[in-house]
Design a protein around this motif. Sequence first.
Motif, mmCIF file in Angstrom:
data_model
loop_
_atom_site.group_PDB
_atom_site.id
_atom_site.type_symbol
_atom_site.label_atom_id
_atom_site.label_comp_id
_atom_site.label_asym_id
_atom_site.label_seq_id
_atom_site.Cartn_x
_atom_site.Cartn_y
_atom_site.Cartn_z
ATOM 1 N N ILE A 16 0.757 -1.199 -0.121
ATOM 2 C CA ILE A 16 -0.002 -0.057 0.163
ATOM 3 C C ILE A 16 0.838 1.203 0.000
ATOM 4 C CG2 ILE A 16 -1.719 1.300 1.342
ATOM 5 C CD1 ILE A 16 -2.733 -1.438 2.418
ATOM 6 N N GLN A 17 1.820 1.226 0.915
ATOM 7 C CA GLN A 17 2.982 2.483 0.961
ATOM 8 C C GLN A 17 3.579 2.787 -0.410
ATOM 9 O OE1 GLN A 17 5.197 1.019 4.331
ATOM 10 N NE2 GLN A 17 4.439 2.562 5.617
ATOM 11 N N GLN A 18 4.017 1.288 -1.131
ATOM 12 C CA GLN A 18 4.711 1.604 -2.482
ATOM 13 C C GLN A 18 3.666 2.127 -3.393
ATOM 14 O OE1 GLN A 18 6.149 -2.479 -2.801
ATOM 15 N NE2 GLN A 18 7.658 -2.352 -1.081
ATOM 16 N N ALA A 19 2.373 1.619 -3.327
ATOM 17 C CA ALA A 19 1.453 2.231 -4.425
ATOM 18 C C ALA A 19 1.054 3.589 -4.312
ATOM 19 C CB ALA A 19 0.177 1.124 -4.345
ATOM 20 N N ALA A 20 1.093 3.890 -3.065
ATOM 21 C CA ALA A 20 0.763 5.596 -2.695
ATOM 22 C C ALA A 20 1.769 6.346 -3.274
ATOM 23 C CB ALA A 20 0.475 5.411 -1.278
ATOM 24 N N GLN A 21 2.938 5.926 -2.890
ATOM 25 C CA GLN A 21 4.278 6.672 -3.423
ATOM 26 C C GLN A 21 4.293 6.657 -4.816
ATOM 27 O OE1 GLN A 21 8.197 5.879 -1.543
ATOM 28 N NE2 GLN A 21 9.039 5.229 -3.427
ATOM 29 N N ARG A 22 3.892 5.628 -5.610
ATOM 30 C CA ARG A 22 4.030 5.881 -7.072
ATOM 31 C C ARG A 22 2.997 6.670 -7.600
ATOM 32 N NH1 ARG A 22 4.650 0.097 -6.873
ATOM 33 N NH2 ARG A 22 2.452 -0.328 -7.223
ATOM 34 N N LEU A 23 1.713 6.567 -7.095
ATOM 35 C CA LEU A 23 0.568 7.588 -7.528
ATOM 36 C C LEU A 23 0.939 8.908 -7.149
ATOM 37 C CD1 LEU A 23 -2.241 4.729 -6.698
ATOM 38 C CD2 LEU A 23 -1.496 5.731 -9.043
ATOM 39 N N PHE A 24 1.369 9.145 -5.829
ATOM 40 C CA PHE A 24 1.432 10.415 -5.427
ATOM 41 C C PHE A 24 2.698 11.349 -6.195
ATOM 42 C CE2 PHE A 24 0.319 9.565 -0.706
ATOM 43 C CZ PHE A 24 -0.976 9.470 -0.952
ATOM 44 N N GLU A 40 -4.416 -0.003 -7.588
ATOM 45 C CA GLU A 40 -2.963 -0.538 -7.710
ATOM 46 C C GLU A 40 -2.478 -1.502 -7.044
ATOM 47 O OE1 GLU A 40 0.557 1.269 -9.645
ATOM 48 O OE2 GLU A 40 -1.412 1.538 -9.789
ATOM 49 N N VAL A 41 -3.007 -1.788 -5.586
ATOM 50 C CA VAL A 41 -2.483 -2.976 -4.888
ATOM 51 C C VAL A 41 -3.322 -4.218 -5.111
ATOM 52 C CG1 VAL A 41 -2.315 -3.700 -2.477
ATOM 53 C CG2 VAL A 41 -2.087 -1.419 -3.016
ATOM 54 N N GLY A 42 -4.556 -4.122 -5.777
ATOM 55 C CA GLY A 42 -5.394 -5.105 -5.915
ATOM 56 C C GLY A 42 -6.244 -5.498 -4.695
ATOM 57 N N VAL A 43 -6.642 -4.624 -4.173
ATOM 58 C CA VAL A 43 -7.445 -5.033 -2.616
ATOM 59 C C VAL A 43 -8.564 -3.935 -2.877
ATOM 60 C CG1 VAL A 43 -5.669 -5.626 -1.421
ATOM 61 C CG2 VAL A 43 -6.544 -3.306 -1.255
ATOM 62 N N GLN A 44 -9.790 -4.494 -2.206
ATOM 63 C CA GLN A 44 -11.035 -3.495 -1.937
ATOM 64 C C GLN A 44 -10.574 -2.367 -1.426
ATOM 65 O OE1 GLN A 44 -14.037 -4.233 -3.369
ATOM 66 N NE2 GLN A 44 -13.237 -6.055 -4.271
ATOM 67 N N ALA A 45 -11.295 -1.214 -1.503
ATOM 68 C CA ALA A 45 -10.987 0.136 -1.030
ATOM 69 C C ALA A 45 -11.258 0.198 0.390
ATOM 70 C CB ALA A 45 -11.925 1.333 -1.547
#
Length: 201
Positions: A16-24, A40-45
Amino acid sequence: MARTAGSHSDITGPRIQQAAQRLFARHGYAAVSMRQIAGEVGVQAGALYNYTRDKQSLLFGLMQDHMQELLATWGARPQGNGPVAALEAFTRFHIRFHLERPEEVFIAYMELRNLTPENHAAISALRGRYEDGLEAILKRGVAGGVFDVADTKIATLAVIAMLNGVNTWYRAGGRLSLDEVETVYWDMVRKAVAPAAISTA
């Protein structure tokens, strides 16, 4: 809903942290939703809230981790003998550390405005500790007569701003190697703080 295989916290939390970093870094904090991060992570919001309180917490965590790593890495690095050697070590360290982490650096400088006042103060305090380390080097150099700096605080901010500029233009495989870039910048920093030459004419 049962968690899927591999979704336990020691895996999903970092993802989740890695996905947030990429998107931010790619789209900017304000333009990214929790739903996008989940996708991006592949989980439900809704599953994100098992790992983070909200989007602000993700942003703060990324920036805090970056600053703590910066401080710890610099603190563990040999800084040589004397202020000149220490300033050269700082110059080379700052350039290389930041070039190796372009997403973290972009977020650290561009997203400060999106932190809550409390989180902004915490990150600013960490940045202040890093700046204080450089200013201490400059003060030692001034006291020893090897640097000529009228205002060490302004000089500290100016040096860091100069070094941060490398991230805006440097690309691996370009005309200069990273070692050469470090050397060029060190020469500029050294000349900026060196005592003015005394004319013998």
